[in-house]
Scaffold this active site. Sequence first.
Site, mmCIF file in Angstrom:
data_model
loop_
_atom_site.group_PDB
_atom_site.id
_atom_site.type_symbol
_atom_site.label_atom_id
_atom_site.label_comp_id
_atom_site.label_asym_id
_atom_site.label_seq_id
_atom_site.Cartn_x
_atom_site.Cartn_y
_atom_site.Cartn_z
ATOM 1 N N GLY A 245 -8.706 64.901 21.853
ATOM 2 C CA GLY A 245 -10.034 65.242 21.946
ATOM 3 C C GLY A 245 -11.110 64.145 21.832
ATOM 4 C CB THR B 286 -10.629 62.154 26.874
ATOM 5 O OG1 THR B 286 -9.509 60.828 26.364
ATOM 6 C CG2 THR B 286 -10.611 60.970 28.526
ATOM 7 C CE LYS C 162 -2.630 57.432 37.985
ATOM 8 N NZ LYS C 162 -0.649 57.110 38.206
ATOM 9 C CD GLU D 27 -9.502 65.869 29.847
ATOM 10 O OE1 GLU D 27 -9.147 64.881 30.385
ATOM 11 O OE2 GLU D 27 -10.171 64.963 28.310
ATOM 12 C CG ASP D 28 -4.766 66.422 31.636
ATOM 13 O OD1 ASP D 28 -5.118 66.391 31.017
ATOM 14 O OD2 ASP D 28 -3.786 65.121 31.977
ATOM 15 C CB ILE D 29 -3.335 68.266 27.820
ATOM 16 C CG1 ILE D 29 -2.637 68.382 26.165
ATOM 17 C CG2 ILE D 29 -3.552 66.247 28.060
ATOM 18 C CD1 ILE D 29 -1.231 68.126 26.354
ATOM 19 C CB VAL D 30 -8.182 68.961 24.822
ATOM 20 C CG1 VAL D 30 -9.052 68.143 23.203
ATOM 21 C CG2 VAL D 30 -9.023 69.339 26.028
ATOM 22 C CG ASP D 31 -3.272 63.704 21.959
ATOM 23 O OD1 ASP D 31 -2.926 63.908 20.764
ATOM 24 O OD2 ASP D 31 -2.033 64.864 22.849
ATOM 25 C CG ASP E 55 1.382 60.689 33.160
ATOM 26 O OD1 ASP E 55 0.675 60.866 32.643
ATOM 27 O OD2 ASP E 55 1.696 58.459 33.019
HETATM 28 C C1 7HP Z 1 -2.201 63.111 26.620
HETATM 29 C C2 7HP Z 1 -1.117 63.389 26.915
HETATM 30 N N1 7HP Z 1 -0.057 63.362 28.249
HETATM 31 C C3 7HP Z 1 0.910 63.738 28.959
HETATM 32 N N2 7HP Z 1 1.683 64.678 28.010
HETATM 33 C C4 7HP Z 1 1.039 64.778 26.617
HETATM 34 O O1 7HP Z 1 1.759 65.274 25.497
HETATM 35 C C5 7HP Z 1 -0.054 64.332 25.695
HETATM 36 N N3 7HP Z 1 -0.928 64.513 25.358
HETATM 37 N N4 7HP Z 1 -1.614 63.654 25.452
#
Ligand code: 7HP
Length: 174
Positions: free
Chosen positions: A103, A105, A43, A97-101, A157
């Site tokens: 990686g 996904t 989401k 993407e909102d964020i790549v943590d 979130d």
């Molecule tokens: C996923 C994610 N979603 C929200 N906040 C973060 O810091 C996140 N890292 N990976």
Amino acid sequence: MQKTVRSTLFSEEQIERRVGELAKAISDDYRDKGNVVLIGILKGSFIFLADLSRKLDIDRTVEFIAVSSYHGATSGAVRMIMDVRGDIAGRHVLIVEDIVDTGNTLKYLIQILKSRNPASLKTCALLHKAEATVADVPIDYVGFPIGDEWVVGYGLDYDEFGRTLPYIGVIDPD
Ligand code: 7HP
């Protein structure tokens, strides 16, 4: 336990400015290519994609994919739970993407979407947690590099907390 936002990382104004810069760079890169398919990953990307797509001045189409990731799994296993509706063969595709943590996904999505033979496949992430990234993934457009902290707001979130905040903030760790 109810979470609270400890501090603001990026204000609404900072986000708006940076999304505008990304939209300009993407528009310039795709101008001569025809329609680009923006694939938002649900989401978390829904607000970023809404803003980014409206700031582009090129022909574009919006699609969404939803995935679920098993954070407990050491393999970083990811599964698709909702796919795009259209055929992307021969199309120019940009994953949003909102964020790549870690990686994981993004790596999984690149593998799947590449196998469908798009004309090109690039990636855009509003945030990149480089310290946490373990998968070798290309990120062609990055909004902001961030540290290894949990952030919420602007679509991101923590268990649904903070998703619709207009800014991006850091929450206290457990
Ligand atoms: C996923 C994610 N979603 C929200 N906040 C973060 O810091 C996140 N890292 N990976």
